[in-house]
Design an enzyme around this catalytic site. Structure first.
Site, PDB file in Angstrom:
ATOM      1  N   SER A 139      47.940  22.165  24.159  1.00  0.00           N
ATOM      2  CA  SER A 139      47.402  21.177  25.109  1.00  0.00           C
ATOM      3  C   SER A 139      45.974  21.520  25.514  1.00  0.00           C
ATOM      4  O   SER A 139      45.095  20.658  25.496  1.00  0.00           O
ATOM      5  CB  SER A 139      48.243  21.126  26.385  1.00  0.00           C
TER       6      SER A 139
ATOM      7  N   TYR B 145      56.743  14.210  21.970  1.00  0.00           N
ATOM      8  CA  TYR B 145      56.170  13.989  20.645  1.00  0.00           C
ATOM      9  C   TYR B 145      56.610  12.638  20.084  1.00  0.00           C
ATOM     10  O   TYR B 145      57.571  12.029  20.559  1.00  0.00           O
ATOM     11  CB  TYR B 145      56.637  15.085  19.681  1.00  0.00           C
TER      12      TYR B 145
ATOM     13  N   GLN C 239      53.488  24.504  31.067  1.00  0.00           N
ATOM     14  CA  GLN C 239      52.220  23.783  30.841  1.00  0.00           C
ATOM     15  C   GLN C 239      51.006  24.711  30.919  1.00  0.00           C
ATOM     16  O   GLN C 239      50.059  24.574  30.156  1.00  0.00           O
ATOM     17  CB  GLN C 239      52.068  22.644  31.841  1.00  0.00           C
TER      18      GLN C 239
ATOM     19  N   ASP D 143      50.305  26.512  27.611  1.00  0.00           N
ATOM     20  CA  ASP D 143      50.329  25.672  26.411  1.00  0.00           C
ATOM     21  C   ASP D 143      48.940  25.564  25.767  1.00  0.00           C
ATOM     22  O   ASP D 143      48.121  24.731  26.150  1.00  0.00           O
ATOM     23  CB  ASP D 143      50.864  24.290  26.816  1.00  0.00           C
TER      24      ASP D 143
ATOM     25  N   ARG E  96      57.581  22.492  25.491  1.00  0.00           N
ATOM     26  CA  ARG E  96      56.891  21.479  26.312  1.00  0.00           C
ATOM     27  C   ARG E  96      57.719  21.171  27.544  1.00  0.00           C
ATOM     28  O   ARG E  96      58.352  20.119  27.650  1.00  0.00           O
ATOM     29  CB  ARG E  96      56.680  20.236  25.470  1.00  0.00           C
TER      30      ARG E  96
END
Ligand code: NAD
Length: 377
Positions: free
Chosen positions: A133, A228, A127, A130, A122
């Site tokens: 996500s 997280y 990004q 990912d 992360r």
């Protein structure tokens, strides 16, 4: 560099790992794509579209894997697919490395270099790779639609000649990627939305979407590493349950998304809380597969308790296969861009993304955190 796209064999899976548009993108980095016939059909991408984009379509997965240097999938490979993977091949897919240690061990033994998409670090640079996500975005949106569809009421306010209907009340528990998308979707449907998360920094994000953050005078915060959450202490958990209990009775639709990586999902809704809700209300539990945020939630099933529907939706992204696949394929293509240079495989294990995501290489389970969790560190 030949990249094989396999069709999905897991029941209910409708997504595909690469789209015709990504075939064109991959050609720019020297990758030729071979597609198992029908791989894109469930997400409405025909063989001809892949061919038009420059891919070769072959009869089946076994043929696609022959001669492939990279194999891409959405779901982890089945036993038969693992057997068909050529030694030395690179596999890119979801692999659930923390809960499927046997599969990871078999891939290691088979000499496969496996990249587990769940392990994408992360960091800002990653990004665009990912999938957790991108697919959580789809799930959060769809969860509200599923919930709204199961409700006996409207969500928006109506002022009509037949009277005024007050807006429905939605509560979102867990405001990460899926939760924020659920809030945004419920707001677009005109609901009055409340939300809670143990990471205090999300208060502002919740409010910027037009929802209100459930406030408590007690400390119910547990921000962990990498964005997280951590587990709450027993006392904090009790306080959180009190806070939720004080709001839930008056709620029409609850969407829960709370997760702690590698741990069972926190229990946020007790049977008593369900019983305090009006019959006809709905709870959509996105954590049902990892133990459930709501007592009694079952993955893939709808349970009715005192007139309250508790929905444990399995694989929500598969319900929106076109856009879920589009996002997934973009993530995969971006990752492949990190693994391939000028049509050659170039794995730089000094790179945080390659190192963090590659779980087997050279006949072994290689990833430190994965090994630790599997007890073979
Ligand atoms: P997740 O799926 O692990 O958890 C969902 C949410 O549940 C989180 O917001 C978490 O705080 C919350 N939660 C956990 N326990 C709870 C409890 N007891 N009560 C209420 N809520 C609880 O997390 P996620 O949605 O994948 O990501 C969380 C955050 O990570 C994102 O909002 C984002 O800021 C960050 N993130 C960063 C990147 C990146 O930089 N590449 C990628 C993805 C996510």
């Amino acid at each position: 560099m030949n990249v094989a796209v396999l069709g999905e064999t897991k029941p209910g899976e409708t997504r595909v790992a690469l789209l015709p548009s990504t075939v064109r993108e991959l050609a720019k980095i020297g990758c030729e794509v071979t597609v198992a016939s029908g791989a894109g059909v469930a997400s409405h991408f025909a063989d001809e579209e892949y061919q038009d984009a420059g891919a070769t379509v072959v009869a089946d997965a076994a043929t696609a894997m022959q001669g492939a240097q990279i194999v891409v999938k959405v779901q982890a490979p089945s036993d038969a697919e693992v057997k068909g993977l050529p030694s030395g091949v690179v596999l890119v897919s979801l692999l659930s490395p923390l809960t499927e240690p046997e599969l990871i061990g078999r891939l290691g033994k088979a000499g496969v270099t496996a990249f587990a998409l769940e392990m994408i670090p992360r960091i800002t640079r990653a990004q665009s790779m990912d999938v957790l996500s991108s697919q959580a975005t789809v799930a959060g949106y769809k969860a509200v639609l599923v919930g709204a569809n199961a409700l006996s009421k409207f969500l928006p306010m109506f002022m009509t000649a037949a009277g005024t209907i007050r807006p429905g009340k939605v509560l979102v528990l867990g405001a990460g990627v899926a939760g924020l998308q659920a809030i945004a979707t419920a707001r677009r449907l005109g609901a009055k939305v409340e939300a809670f998360d143990v990471r205090p920094e999300v208060k502002e994000q919740i409010e910027s979407l037009g929802a209100s953050f459930l406030e408590t005078e007690h400390d119910v915060t547990a921000a962990g590493e990498g964005g997280y959450a951590k587990e709450l202490s027993e006392e904090q958990h009790r306080r959180e349950l009190e806070l939720i209990a004080a709001h839930i009775a008056d709620t029409d639709l609850v969407v829960t998304t709370a997760q702690i990586p590698g741990r069972p999902a926190p229990r946020l809704i007790t049977e008593e809380m369900v019983d305090s809700m009006r019959p006809g209300s709905v709870i959509v539990d996105l954590a049902a597969a990892s133990g459930g945020n709501c007592a009694g939630a079952i993955d893939g099933e709808t349970v009715v308790r005192n007139g309250v529907k508790i929905i444990g939706p399995a694989n929500l992204p598969a319900g929106i296969p076109v856009h879920a696949s589009q996002m997934f394929a973009k993530n995969v293509a971006t990752l492949l861009g990190e693994l391939v240079t000028d049509g050659e495989l170039s794995l730089d294990f000094e790179d945080e993304v390659v190192d963090g995501t590659c779980v087997t290489h050279g006949g072994e389970v290689r990833h430190g955190p994965t090994k630790e969790r599997l007890g073979i560190a």
